[in-house]
Design a protein around this motif. Structure first.
Motif, PDB file in Angstrom:
ATOM      1  N   SER A   1      49.293  42.520  42.232  1.00  0.00           N
ATOM      2  CA  SER A   1      49.656  42.471  40.814  1.00  0.00           C
ATOM      3  C   SER A   1      49.240  43.748  40.089  1.00  0.00           C
ATOM      4  N   SER A   2      48.119  44.350  40.497  1.00  0.00           N
ATOM      5  CA  SER A   2      47.713  45.629  39.896  1.00  0.00           C
ATOM      6  C   SER A   2      48.732  46.714  40.210  1.00  0.00           C
ATOM      7  N   LEU A   3      49.176  46.757  41.458  1.00  0.00           N
ATOM      8  CA  LEU A   3      50.196  47.742  41.834  1.00  0.00           C
ATOM      9  C   LEU A   3      51.488  47.521  41.045  1.00  0.00           C
ATOM     10  N   LEU A   4      51.882  46.257  40.892  1.00  0.00           N
ATOM     11  CA  LEU A   4      53.108  45.956  40.136  1.00  0.00           C
ATOM     12  C   LEU A   4      52.971  46.297  38.658  1.00  0.00           C
ATOM     13  N   VAL A   5      51.884  45.858  38.040  1.00  0.00           N
ATOM     14  CA  VAL A   5      51.691  46.076  36.600  1.00  0.00           C
ATOM     15  C   VAL A   5      51.564  47.568  36.289  1.00  0.00           C
TER      16      VAL A   5
ATOM     17  N   PRO B   1      46.462  41.282  35.934  1.00  0.00           N
ATOM     18  CA  PRO B   1      45.987  41.135  37.318  1.00  0.00           C
ATOM     19  C   PRO B   1      44.691  40.327  37.426  1.00  0.00           C
ATOM     20  N   LEU B   2      43.773  40.519  36.490  1.00  0.00           N
ATOM     21  CA  LEU B   2      42.519  39.780  36.517  1.00  0.00           C
ATOM     22  C   LEU B   2      42.748  38.290  36.292  1.00  0.00           C
ATOM     23  N   LEU B   3      43.663  37.957  35.388  1.00  0.00           N
ATOM     24  CA  LEU B   3      43.987  36.556  35.129  1.00  0.00           C
ATOM     25  C   LEU B   3      44.624  35.904  36.361  1.00  0.00           C
ATOM     26  N   LEU B   4      45.549  36.609  37.009  1.00  0.00           N
ATOM     27  CA  LEU B   4      46.166  36.088  38.235  1.00  0.00           C
ATOM     28  C   LEU B   4      45.123  35.914  39.342  1.00  0.00           C
ATOM     29  N   PHE B   5      44.207  36.867  39.449  1.00  0.00           N
ATOM     30  CA  PHE B   5      43.106  36.762  40.409  1.00  0.00           C
ATOM     31  C   PHE B   5      42.312  35.484  40.159  1.00  0.00           C
ATOM     32  N   PHE B   6      41.980  35.233  38.900  1.00  0.00           N
ATOM     33  CA  PHE B   6      41.190  34.058  38.532  1.00  0.00           C
ATOM     34  C   PHE B   6      41.928  32.769  38.896  1.00  0.00           C
ATOM     35  N   ILE B   7      43.220  32.699  38.569  1.00  0.00           N
ATOM     36  CA  ILE B   7      44.014  31.487  38.840  1.00  0.00           C
ATOM     37  C   ILE B   7      44.059  31.195  40.337  1.00  0.00           C
ATOM     38  N   VAL B   8      44.358  32.213  41.146  1.00  0.00           N
ATOM     39  CA  VAL B   8      44.464  32.004  42.594  1.00  0.00           C
ATOM     40  C   VAL B   8      43.092  31.678  43.189  1.00  0.00           C
ATOM     41  N   PHE B   9      42.046  32.319  42.684  1.00  0.00           N
ATOM     42  CA  PHE B   9      40.690  32.033  43.172  1.00  0.00           C
ATOM     43  C   PHE B   9      40.332  30.565  42.968  1.00  0.00           C
ATOM     44  N   LYS B  10      40.747  29.993  41.843  1.00  0.00           N
ATOM     45  CA  LYS B  10      40.374  28.615  41.506  1.00  0.00           C
ATOM     46  C   LYS B  10      41.195  27.567  42.259  1.00  0.00           C
ATOM     47  N   LEU B  11      42.289  27.964  42.887  1.00  0.00           N
ATOM     48  CA  LEU B  11      43.102  27.012  43.643  1.00  0.00           C
ATOM     49  C   LEU B  11      42.350  26.540  44.889  1.00  0.00           C
ATOM     50  N   GLU B  12      42.547  25.276  45.231  1.00  0.00           N
ATOM     51  CA  GLU B  12      42.033  24.782  46.505  1.00  0.00           C
ATOM     52  C   GLU B  12      42.799  25.495  47.620  1.00  0.00           C
ATOM     53  N   PRO B  13      42.115  26.108  48.575  1.00  0.00           N
ATOM     54  CA  PRO B  13      42.843  26.812  49.650  1.00  0.00           C
ATOM     55  C   PRO B  13      43.803  25.881  50.385  1.00  0.00           C
ATOM     56  N   ARG B  14      45.021  26.355  50.565  1.00  0.00           N
ATOM     57  CA  ARG B  14      46.044  25.598  51.305  1.00  0.00           C
ATOM     58  C   ARG B  14      46.912  26.559  52.092  1.00  0.00           C
TER      59      ARG B  14
ATOM     60  N   HIS C   1      26.170  32.895  42.520  1.00  0.00           N
ATOM     61  CA  HIS C   1      27.360  32.992  43.370  1.00  0.00           C
ATOM     62  C   HIS C   1      28.489  32.067  42.926  1.00  0.00           C
ATOM     63  N   ASP C   2      28.138  30.912  42.336  1.00  0.00           N
ATOM     64  CA  ASP C   2      29.158  29.927  41.971  1.00  0.00           C
ATOM     65  C   ASP C   2      29.951  30.307  40.727  1.00  0.00           C
ATOM     66  N   ILE C   3      29.388  31.151  39.867  1.00  0.00           N
ATOM     67  CA  ILE C   3      30.071  31.444  38.602  1.00  0.00           C
ATOM     68  C   ILE C   3      30.442  32.920  38.425  1.00  0.00           C
ATOM     69  N   TRP C   4      30.247  33.753  39.458  1.00  0.00           N
ATOM     70  CA  TRP C   4      30.448  35.187  39.247  1.00  0.00           C
ATOM     71  C   TRP C   4      31.885  35.523  38.883  1.00  0.00           C
ATOM     72  N   VAL C   5      32.876  34.794  39.428  1.00  0.00           N
ATOM     73  CA  VAL C   5      34.270  35.075  39.068  1.00  0.00           C
ATOM     74  C   VAL C   5      34.533  34.662  37.622  1.00  0.00           C
ATOM     75  N   ASP C   6      33.982  33.509  37.204  1.00  0.00           N
ATOM     76  CA  ASP C   6      34.131  33.087  35.803  1.00  0.00           C
ATOM     77  C   ASP C   6      33.541  34.138  34.861  1.00  0.00           C
ATOM     78  N   PHE C   7      32.351  34.651  35.234  1.00  0.00           N
ATOM     79  CA  PHE C   7      31.724  35.669  34.391  1.00  0.00           C
ATOM     80  C   PHE C   7      32.532  36.955  34.389  1.00  0.00           C
ATOM     81  N   LYS C   8      33.037  37.338  35.555  1.00  0.00           N
ATOM     82  CA  LYS C   8      33.834  38.568  35.673  1.00  0.00           C
ATOM     83  C   LYS C   8      35.023  38.528  34.728  1.00  0.00           C
TER      84      LYS C   8
END
Length: 197
Positions: free
Chosen positions: A46-50, A9-22, A156-163
């Motif tokens: 994804s957490s609920l599913l996993v 779930p954390l990896l999926l969160f990271f991938i979607v966060f990095k996408l340009e919003p569309r 603020h710019d890197i907190w998700v990367d650090f997480k």
């Protein structure tokens, strides 16, 4: 394998966060994919599913998995409901500090510290070593929570990367250090004399 499953779930969160919003249209509804809020929705789903699949397969979840899932649901839902990432920034510190509290409490409640309950079936260590290891985990979770909080509200710019990667790196380094410490203190069972020929 379990650690990888918990990381999905954390990896999926990271991938979607990095996408340009569309904007996407699905089933007649308009969805935004990319950015913090859609990433939070993906994290919750994804957490609920996993964890749901793990619960069905194993008929149980570990306490740490219940705590992680609850943290995700509570802080993720608050993030979406109030449209504020501040709630999600508090998830990692609070969950880490709750783990620290659980490990600390086990020093005084029950027959064994929590780390011994988790690893005692695989390792034989002297009682004082188990207690020191348990306190090391308490300190690790306190520091990990504080580091997550500091980065989330300062950088603020890197907190998700650090997480995702900073927390993982801290954990790996701590586990390596723990491995060296355990190796110095591990007890081998006495050998039984072999039957002579």
């Amino acid at each position: 394998m379990k650690q990888f499953i918990d990381f999905i779930p954390l990896l999926l969160f990271f991938i979607v966060f990095k996408l340009e919003p569309r904007e996407l249209e699905l089933l007649g509804l308009h969805w935004t994919l990319g950015g913090i809020f859609s990433a939070t929705a993906v994290l919750i789903a994804s957490s609920l599913l996993v964890y749901g699949a793990l619960f069905v397969a194993q008929r149980r979840l570990e306490k740490s998995q219940w705590l992680t899932l609850a943290g995700c649901l509570v802080f993720g839902s608050l993030t979406l409901a109030f449209h504020s990432e501040t709630f999600l920034k508090w998830k990692a510190p609070v969950v880490n500090w709750l783990f620290a509290l659980a490990f600390l409490g086990s020093q005084f409640i029950g027959k064994q510290p929590l780390i011994q309950r988790m690893m005692g079936h695989a390792l034989s260590l002297p009682e004082p070593v188990w207690r020191k290891l348990n306190m090391a985990w308490v300190l690790f979770f306190i520091v990990a929570g504080a580091a997550n909080l500091f980065v989330a509200f300062t950088f603020h710019d890197i907190w998700v990367d650090f997480k995702v990667f900073g927390s993982l790196g801290m954990t790996v380094l701590f586990l390596i250090g723990q491995g060296f410490y355990i190796a110095r203190h591990i007890q081998t069972p006495p050998e039984t004399p072999s039957q002579g020929a």
